[in-house]
Scaffold this motif. Structure first.
Motif, mmCIF file in Angstrom:
data_model
loop_
_atom_site.group_PDB
_atom_site.id
_atom_site.type_symbol
_atom_site.label_atom_id
_atom_site.label_comp_id
_atom_site.label_asym_id
_atom_site.label_seq_id
_atom_site.Cartn_x
_atom_site.Cartn_y
_atom_site.Cartn_z
ATOM 1 N N ARG A 131 0.830 -1.207 0.000
ATOM 2 C CA ARG A 131 0.000 0.000 0.000
ATOM 3 C C ARG A 131 0.870 1.265 0.000
ATOM 4 N NH1 ARG A 131 -2.117 0.059 4.722
ATOM 5 N NH2 ARG A 131 -1.252 -1.924 5.409
ATOM 6 N N ARG B 213 -5.079 -1.828 -2.555
ATOM 7 C CA ARG B 213 -6.068 -1.699 -1.478
ATOM 8 C C ARG B 213 -7.180 -2.731 -1.626
ATOM 9 N NH1 ARG B 213 -7.120 4.203 -0.362
ATOM 10 N NH2 ARG B 213 -5.288 3.889 0.963
ATOM 11 N N ASP C 252 -6.273 0.617 6.456
ATOM 12 C CA ASP C 252 -4.889 0.945 6.808
ATOM 13 C C ASP C 252 -4.575 0.716 8.280
ATOM 14 O OD1 ASP C 252 -4.319 1.580 4.230
ATOM 15 O OD2 ASP C 252 -4.296 3.752 4.512
#
Length: 345
Positions: A61, A108, A304
């Motif tokens: 990411r 993602r 995240d």
């Protein structure tokens, strides 16, 4: 492209094409692709031709790599999707937000698949973000332009007899697309009947006017027309989301994805509530990730941050049974890690 012309981005495939089947994530896009290389690249430009395919992300990411991608004919893609849905008869659709390169989106989306172990296929819907911090208004224009296409693709999925449950995860500016699609679907009897298939909706870090969301929740999402769906909505919000905080300043009104209020007389955090009663909505769980925010910007805590991922799992796995049992407001904590997500192999 004229009717009957061959799309050079699409190569001939069979339902068991080995190289295509090795690409784990499904794709729908209104971005114009560049197909001159070995693998297509999605540009930031618009196209009125929706394309379908599959892809595999690489990198992390923080440092995404090049995405391997193949497009396919719509009918082939549809049959492949139905086969992948299998006995679960579930699919998850992810729509991204502003200032996103597709390689970032791909990583993602793939992380969502790995973290949740979702039992059906995951579809990334990608609209033409201009991929630049200072092109915010261009992305707003493109997002608005794309909304009828996104609605059409959700409706097409809902009309698929082999799919019974469509989970939609929207992030940032993509939350506007999801809200607009649900509102439009609710207003016509011939499309309203498909709303039962949208039982789980997620608005993550929403770059969306909070009052517009509240009005829609009151008059559309949980109105008499839509209650038959037994819908549950999860809202991820934070006090430290810098991206949505800037949007709040630009637009002059509160945003769904940040708990700060523009009214100086309101000292407590602002959460989406019934505009008439001031109470939290039935059927909505608000997850405040202020205390577990990940990264410098804090704009994608649903994937995240470790705690945010747990509540994503709670919302999407097993028809969202876990999220429905929680209080209407949840303050995510670092100790939440391991609560709902399956072990990652």
């Amino acid at each position: 492209m004229q009717a009957g012309d061959r799309d050079l981005c699409v190569r001939d495939q069979s339902i068991d094409d080995a190289s295509y089947q090795q690409l784990p994530i499904f794709l729908i896009t209104s971005r114009l692709p560049d197909c001159r290389g070995a693998s297509p690249i999605l540009t930031k430009q618009r196209t009125d031709q929706i394309r379908y395919g599959r892809y595999k992300a690489s990198g992390t990411r923080k440092k995404p790599g090049k995405t391997e991608m193949q497009f396919s004919q719509r009918d082939y893609w549809q049959a492949d999707l139905e086969k992948a849905a299998g006995p679960s008869r579930r699919v998850m659709v992810f729509i991204h937000g502003y200032n996103n390169y597709f390689d970032e989106i791909a990583v993602r989306s793939q992380a969502m698949r790995q973290v949740t172990g979702f039992e059906g296929p995951i579809i990334t819907y990608s609209w033409p973000s201009f991929q630049a911090f200072f092109r915010y208004t261009v992305d707003e224009a493109n997002n608005l332009w794309d909304q009828p296409y996104f609605y059409g693709e959700l409706l097409s999925l809902a009309r698929t007899s082999n799919i019974d449950d469509i989970v939609v995860v929207s992030h940032s500016m993509g939350t506007r697309s999801l809200l607009a699609a649900m509102e439009r679907m609710s207003r016509q009897p011939d499309t309203r009947k498909y709303l039962d298939k949208f039982r789980t909706l997620i608005f993550a870090s929403g770059d969306l006017d909070r009052q517009i969301f509240e009005r829609s929740a009151k008059n559309e999402l949980f109105s008499e027309n839509m209650m038959g769906a037994q819908r549950h909505v999860t809202v991820f919000t934070s006090n430290v989301d810098r991206a949505v905080g800037i949007s709040r300043i630009l637009h002059g009104y509160d945003r769904l994805g940040i708990t700060k209020c523009n009214d100086p007389n309101i000292k407590e955090p602002c959460y989406p509530r019934d505009p008439e009663t001031g109470e939290f909505f039935d059927g909505v769980t608000v997850v405040d990730t202020s205390n577990v925010s990940g990264g410098i910007i804090g704009h994608a805590d649903f994937i995240d941050s470790l705690a945010g991922r747990e509540y994503l799992c709670a919302a999407v796995l097993n028809d969202g049974v876990a999220i429905r049992k929680l209080p209407k407001l949840v303050m995510a904590a670092k100790s939440d890690a391991g609560k709902f997500c399956p072990p990652v192999p």
